[in-house]
Each structure stands twice: as structure tokens, then as C-alpha cells.
Design a protein around this motif. Structure first.
Motif, PDB file in Angstrom:
ATOM      1  N   ASP A   1     -22.533   8.650  -6.296  1.00 29.02           N
ATOM      2  CA  ASP A   1     -23.048   9.980  -5.959  1.00 29.02           C
ATOM      3  C   ASP A   1     -22.603  10.983  -7.014  1.00 29.02           C
ATOM      4  N   LYS A   2     -23.446  11.948  -7.259  1.00 35.24           N
ATOM      5  CA  LYS A   2     -23.086  12.996  -8.203  1.00 35.24           C
ATOM      6  C   LYS A   2     -23.525  14.335  -7.625  1.00 35.24           C
ATOM      7  N   THR A   3     -22.594  15.269  -7.571  1.00 36.27           N
ATOM      8  CA  THR A   3     -22.909  16.599  -7.056  1.00 36.27           C
ATOM      9  C   THR A   3     -22.901  17.590  -8.210  1.00 36.27           C
ATOM     10  N   VAL A   4     -23.959  18.361  -8.301  1.00 38.14           N
ATOM     11  CA  VAL A   4     -24.070  19.326  -9.397  1.00 38.14           C
ATOM     12  C   VAL A   4     -24.413  20.708  -8.837  1.00 38.14           C
ATOM     13  N   TYR A   5     -24.100  21.723  -9.639  1.00 37.88           N
ATOM     14  CA  TYR A   5     -24.466  23.094  -9.271  1.00 37.88           C
ATOM     15  C   TYR A   5     -25.880  23.379  -9.753  1.00 37.88           C
ATOM     16  N   ALA A   6     -26.614  24.072  -8.936  1.00 36.18           N
ATOM     17  CA  ALA A   6     -27.942  24.520  -9.352  1.00 36.18           C
ATOM     18  C   ALA A   6     -27.927  26.037  -9.386  1.00 36.18           C
ATOM     19  N   VAL A   7     -28.525  26.596 -10.402  1.00 36.46           N
ATOM     20  CA  VAL A   7     -28.624  28.048 -10.475  1.00 36.46           C
ATOM     21  C   VAL A   7     -29.755  28.469  -9.553  1.00 36.46           C
ATOM     22  N   ALA A   8     -29.380  28.989  -8.410  1.00 38.28           N
ATOM     23  CA  ALA A   8     -30.398  29.388  -7.440  1.00 38.28           C
ATOM     24  C   ALA A   8     -31.020  30.699  -7.878  1.00 38.28           C
ATOM     25  N   GLY A   9     -32.235  30.897  -7.485  1.00 39.61           N
ATOM     26  CA  GLY A   9     -32.890  32.167  -7.768  1.00 39.61           C
ATOM     27  C   GLY A   9     -33.735  32.144  -9.023  1.00 39.61           C
ATOM     28  N   SER A  10     -33.664  31.056  -9.795  1.00 36.49           N
ATOM     29  CA  SER A  10     -34.517  31.011 -10.988  1.00 36.49           C
ATOM     30  C   SER A  10     -35.969  30.780 -10.566  1.00 36.49           C
ATOM     31  N   HIS A  11     -36.141  30.116  -9.443  1.00 37.33           N
ATOM     32  CA  HIS A  11     -37.466  29.814  -8.891  1.00 37.33           C
ATOM     33  C   HIS A  11     -38.337  28.987  -9.830  1.00 37.33           C
ATOM     34  N   THR A  12     -37.725  28.379 -10.818  1.00 37.32           N
ATOM     35  CA  THR A  12     -38.499  27.522 -11.719  1.00 37.32           C
ATOM     36  C   THR A  12     -37.856  26.155 -11.870  1.00 37.32           C
ATOM     37  N   GLN A  13     -36.599  26.026 -11.496  1.00 36.12           N
ATOM     38  CA  GLN A  13     -35.905  24.763 -11.724  1.00 36.12           C
ATOM     39  C   GLN A  13     -36.263  23.747 -10.642  1.00 36.12           C
ATOM     40  N   THR A  14     -36.875  22.658 -11.083  1.00 39.64           N
ATOM     41  CA  THR A  14     -37.228  21.628 -10.119  1.00 39.64           C
ATOM     42  C   THR A  14     -36.051  20.664  -9.952  1.00 39.64           C
ATOM     43  N   VAL A  15     -36.109  19.891  -8.880  1.00 42.92           N
ATOM     44  CA  VAL A  15     -35.088  18.868  -8.637  1.00 42.92           C
ATOM     45  C   VAL A  15     -35.065  17.880  -9.812  1.00 42.92           C
ATOM     46  N   LEU A  16     -36.243  17.533 -10.328  1.00 41.63           N
ATOM     47  CA  LEU A  16     -36.302  16.589 -11.454  1.00 41.63           C
ATOM     48  C   LEU A  16     -35.628  17.174 -12.695  1.00 41.63           C
ATOM     49  N   LYS A  17     -35.912  18.434 -12.993  1.00 41.72           N
ATOM     50  CA  LYS A  17     -35.326  19.083 -14.167  1.00 41.72           C
ATOM     51  C   LYS A  17     -33.802  19.100 -14.042  1.00 41.72           C
ATOM     52  N   LEU A  18     -33.325  19.435 -12.855  1.00 46.41           N
ATOM     53  CA  LEU A  18     -31.888  19.469 -12.604  1.00 46.41           C
ATOM     54  C   LEU A  18     -31.283  18.072 -12.793  1.00 46.41           C
ATOM     55  N   ALA A  19     -31.978  17.062 -12.289  1.00 46.30           N
ATOM     56  CA  ALA A  19     -31.497  15.682 -12.411  1.00 46.30           C
ATOM     57  C   ALA A  19     -31.405  15.281 -13.880  1.00 46.30           C
TER      58      ALA A  19
END
Ligand code: FES
Length: 116
Positions: free
Chosen positions: A13-31
Motif C-alpha cells: 500500500d502507498k499513501t500519498v498527499y493530493a493537492v485538493a482544490g486543483s480540480h484538474t488532478q485525476t487519480v491516474l495522474k496522481l498515481a
């Protein structure tokens, strides 16, 4: 800041921070930014390769997961992940499906678990 935990039977498992509020970052992009070996092909909501199961692990009462895109509705139905009746119920309940396309789902300010 949202926490996104990627989990797979084949990898740790890997837990990462996502910058919320950009409204453009997809789950795939984050991965991909975090070197998560998630399957994908078209990156455009057409092939269904990036299908993932998403659950909220947030304590907030109100879910924030955004609605399914039209492409997600079409592909998830083709994959047999959701039925037309379930789609209609989602609109009534204002809740998204647990099945999503990683290339279409935008990360919101909500801690989630993504099974890939
Ligand atoms: Fe093809 Fe997401 S990569 S639907």
C-alpha cells in the motif's frame, strides 16, 4: 490536503498527499506522479483499463467524490460494473459509484482508498 491510499494485492500500500482544490488532478495522474503501477492505456475514458474501486476513508459525513463523467457511465456499464438502475439511483442519492475510471475521476478534498 487529501490523503489517497493506493492498494493492490500485488504491491505494498502507498499513501500519498493530493493537492485538493486543483480540480484538474485525476487519480491516474496522481498515481503516475507517485510511481504507482496502475494499468492504463487511452487516458481518455475510452478503454476501461484504468478501472479502480474507490472508497471514502474520511470521517466527513458528506461524501465529496465528484459525479461520474459521461464517459465513465458508458465504459463502466460496458464493463458490467454498474447497471442502468444503479446509475439512476446514484443520481437520486447524489453519490458516485465505487467503481471509477482513474483517468476520469478528479481528486477532491476527501481521504480515499483506491484499489487497483
Ligand atoms: Fe482508458 Fe482510463 S485509461 S479509460
Amino acid at each position: 490536503m487529501a490523503l489517497v491510499t493506493f492498494t493492490s494485492p500485488e504491491y505494498r500500500d502507498k499513501t500519498v498527499y493530493a493537492v485538493a482544490g486543483s480540480h484538474t488532478q485525476t487519480v491516474l495522474k496522481l498515481a503516475l506522479e507517485n510511481k504507482i503501477p496502475i494499468n492504463f492505456e487511452c487516458e481518455d475514458g475510452e478503454c476501461g483499463t484504468c478501472v479502480v474501486k474507490v472508497s471514502s476513508i474520511d470521517n466527513k459525513l458528506q461524501r465529496m467524490g465528484g459525479p461520474l463523467t459521461e464517459k465513465e457511465k458508458t465504459v463502466l456499464k460496458q464493463l458490467g460494473k454498474i447497471t442502468q438502475a444503479e446509475l439512476e439511483q446514484m443520481i437520486v442519492d447524489d453519490l458516485p459509484s465505487e467503481w471509477r475510471l482513474a483517468c476520469q475521476m478528479i481528486v477532491r478534498d476527501e481521504d480515499i482508498r483506491v484499489e487497483y
